[in-house]
Design a protein around this motif. Structure first.
Motif, PDB file in Angstrom:
ATOM      1  N   ILE A 100       0.808  -1.217   0.000  1.00 44.44           N
ATOM      2  CA  ILE A 100       0.000   0.000   0.000  1.00 44.44           C
ATOM      3  C   ILE A 100       0.844   1.271   0.000  1.00 44.44           C
ATOM      4  O   ILE A 100       0.356   2.320  -0.368  1.00 44.44           O
ATOM      5  CB  ILE A 100      -0.973   0.039   1.198  1.00 44.44           C
ATOM      6  N   LEU A 101       2.117   1.164   0.421  1.00 48.51           N
ATOM      7  CA  LEU A 101       2.915   2.372   0.572  1.00 48.51           C
ATOM      8  C   LEU A 101       4.358   2.113   0.157  1.00 48.51           C
ATOM      9  O   LEU A 101       4.950   1.099   0.512  1.00 48.51           O
ATOM     10  CB  LEU A 101       2.872   2.830   2.041  1.00 48.51           C
ATOM     11  N   PHE A 102       4.909   3.045  -0.606  1.00 55.63           N
ATOM     12  CA  PHE A 102       6.298   2.996  -1.051  1.00 55.63           C
ATOM     13  C   PHE A 102       7.023   4.171  -0.409  1.00 55.63           C
ATOM     14  O   PHE A 102       6.575   5.309  -0.473  1.00 55.63           O
ATOM     15  CB  PHE A 102       6.342   3.089  -2.581  1.00 55.63           C
ATOM     16  N   TYR A 103       8.138   3.853   0.257  1.00 57.83           N
ATOM     17  CA  TYR A 103       8.937   4.857   0.962  1.00 57.83           C
ATOM     18  C   TYR A 103      10.333   4.851   0.372  1.00 57.83           C
ATOM     19  O   TYR A 103      10.887   3.798   0.076  1.00 57.83           O
ATOM     20  CB  TYR A 103       8.981   4.498   2.445  1.00 57.83           C
ATOM     21  N   PHE A 104      10.901   6.036   0.168  1.00 56.61           N
ATOM     22  CA  PHE A 104      12.324   6.113  -0.134  1.00 56.61           C
ATOM     23  C   PHE A 104      12.906   7.369   0.473  1.00 56.61           C
ATOM     24  O   PHE A 104      12.242   8.390   0.599  1.00 56.61           O
ATOM     25  CB  PHE A 104      12.633   5.994  -1.633  1.00 56.61           C
ATOM     26  N   GLU A 106      16.048  10.053   0.411  1.00 54.63           N
ATOM     27  CA  GLU A 106      17.178  10.648  -0.285  1.00 54.63           C
ATOM     28  C   GLU A 106      18.082  11.314   0.749  1.00 54.63           C
ATOM     29  O   GLU A 106      17.754  11.365   1.931  1.00 54.63           O
ATOM     30  CB  GLU A 106      16.697  11.699  -1.279  1.00 54.63           C
ATOM     31  N   ILE A 107      19.172  11.860   0.294  1.00 54.75           N
ATOM     32  CA  ILE A 107      20.116  12.516   1.194  1.00 54.75           C
ATOM     33  C   ILE A 107      19.425  13.623   1.980  1.00 54.75           C
ATOM     34  O   ILE A 107      19.614  13.745   3.182  1.00 54.75           O
ATOM     35  CB  ILE A 107      21.323  13.065   0.399  1.00 54.75           C
ATOM     36  N   ASN A 108      18.584  14.426   1.323  1.00 55.01           N
ATOM     37  CA  ASN A 108      17.987  15.587   1.980  1.00 55.01           C
ATOM     38  C   ASN A 108      16.478  15.489   2.197  1.00 55.01           C
ATOM     39  O   ASN A 108      15.881  16.452   2.675  1.00 55.01           O
ATOM     40  CB  ASN A 108      18.263  16.853   1.160  1.00 55.01           C
ATOM     41  N   SER A 109      15.842  14.388   1.831  1.00 59.59           N
ATOM     42  CA  SER A 109      14.389  14.331   1.993  1.00 59.59           C
ATOM     43  C   SER A 109      13.888  12.890   2.054  1.00 59.59           C
ATOM     44  O   SER A 109      14.573  11.956   1.662  1.00 59.59           O
ATOM     45  CB  SER A 109      13.699  15.079   0.856  1.00 59.59           C
ATOM     46  N   ILE A 110      12.670  12.764   2.557  1.00 58.64           N
ATOM     47  CA  ILE A 110      11.983  11.471   2.668  1.00 58.64           C
ATOM     48  C   ILE A 110      10.705  11.563   1.847  1.00 58.64           C
ATOM     49  O   ILE A 110      10.030  12.593   1.850  1.00 58.64           O
ATOM     50  CB  ILE A 110      11.658  11.163   4.142  1.00 58.64           C
ATOM     51  N   HIS A 111      10.359  10.482   1.154  1.00 63.45           N
ATOM     52  CA  HIS A 111       9.169  10.474   0.308  1.00 63.45           C
ATOM     53  C   HIS A 111       8.328   9.242   0.621  1.00 63.45           C
ATOM     54  O   HIS A 111       8.858   8.139   0.767  1.00 63.45           O
ATOM     55  CB  HIS A 111       9.561  10.455  -1.164  1.00 63.45           C
ATOM     56  N   PHE A 112       7.012   9.430   0.707  1.00 67.74           N
ATOM     57  CA  PHE A 112       6.047   8.354   0.851  1.00 67.74           C
ATOM     58  C   PHE A 112       5.070   8.459  -0.314  1.00 67.74           C
ATOM     59  O   PHE A 112       4.512   9.530  -0.558  1.00 67.74           O
ATOM     60  CB  PHE A 112       5.263   8.473   2.164  1.00 67.74           C
ATOM     61  N   LEU A 113       4.886   7.358  -1.030  1.00 67.62           N
ATOM     62  CA  LEU A 113       3.952   7.338  -2.149  1.00 67.62           C
ATOM     63  C   LEU A 113       2.993   6.164  -1.979  1.00 67.62           C
ATOM     64  O   LEU A 113       3.440   5.044  -1.703  1.00 67.62           O
ATOM     65  CB  LEU A 113       4.692   7.163  -3.478  1.00 67.62           C
ATOM     66  N   PRO A 114       1.698   6.392  -2.170  1.00 69.66           N
ATOM     67  CA  PRO A 114       0.787   5.243  -2.164  1.00 69.66           C
ATOM     68  C   PRO A 114       1.067   4.386  -3.390  1.00 69.66           C
ATOM     69  O   PRO A 114       1.517   4.888  -4.423  1.00 69.66           O
ATOM     70  CB  PRO A 114      -0.596   5.890  -2.225  1.00 69.66           C
ATOM     71  N   ILE A 115       0.821   3.108  -3.266  1.00 73.31           N
ATOM     72  CA  ILE A 115       1.079   2.196  -4.384  1.00 73.31           C
ATOM     73  C   ILE A 115      -0.074   2.327  -5.376  1.00 73.31           C
ATOM     74  O   ILE A 115      -1.082   1.639  -5.277  1.00 73.31           O
ATOM     75  CB  ILE A 115       1.228   0.734  -3.905  1.00 73.31           C
TER      76      ILE A 115
END
Length: 134
Positions: A100-104, A106-115
């Motif tokens: 249901i959720l994809f997280y990644f 980066e060096i300066n930020s965090i991202h959450f995306l629904p699948i």
């Protein structure tokens, strides 16, 4: 005599750019779940259904493209973001049985995306192009 192109062998590299197909599973579940929830609490049911409609619109208009070096996000054919793999520190798909959720990160930020994209292809491409660094 027409020319026949050979079928690619399993040893050939994968295409340079791969675009994920949309997945409407989560948006549709939320829209449908909003109906019975609406009988219990109209505002909560409406909120769940509206969020599902928002995700349905996003799934229809957004595209993720994996290149050899970046994850690109497109809306209606225009690139709106580029995420170079070289800046990724980690990634994860939550609840792999029902993603249901994809997280990644980066060096300066965090991202959450629904699948809202094909989860199997997403995981395969992530493992191939951006190995996890736990």
């Amino acid at each position: 005599m027409p020319s026949v192109s050979p079928t690619p062998s399993p040893t050939e590299p994968s295409p340079t750019v791969v675009e994920l197909r949309p997945s409407y599973n989560i948006p549709l579940v939320l829209v449908v779940a909003g109906i019975p929830i609406g009988f219990l609490n109209l505002w909560v049911g409406a909120g769940v259904a509206l969020f599902g409609l928002f995700l349905l619109f996003q799934a229809a208009t957004l595209r993720l493209q994996f290149t050899a070096t970046d994850l690109d996000v497109y809306r209606s054919g225009d690139r709106i973001r580029r995420f170079p793999y070289s800046e990724w520190q980690n990634w994860r798909i939550f609840w792999t049985r029902v993603p249901i959720l994809f997280y990644f990160k980066e060096i300066n930020s965090i991202h959450f995306l629904p699948i809202i994209f094909d989860p199997r292809t997403l995981q395969q491409l992530l493992e191939a192009r951006c190995p996890r660094r736990d």
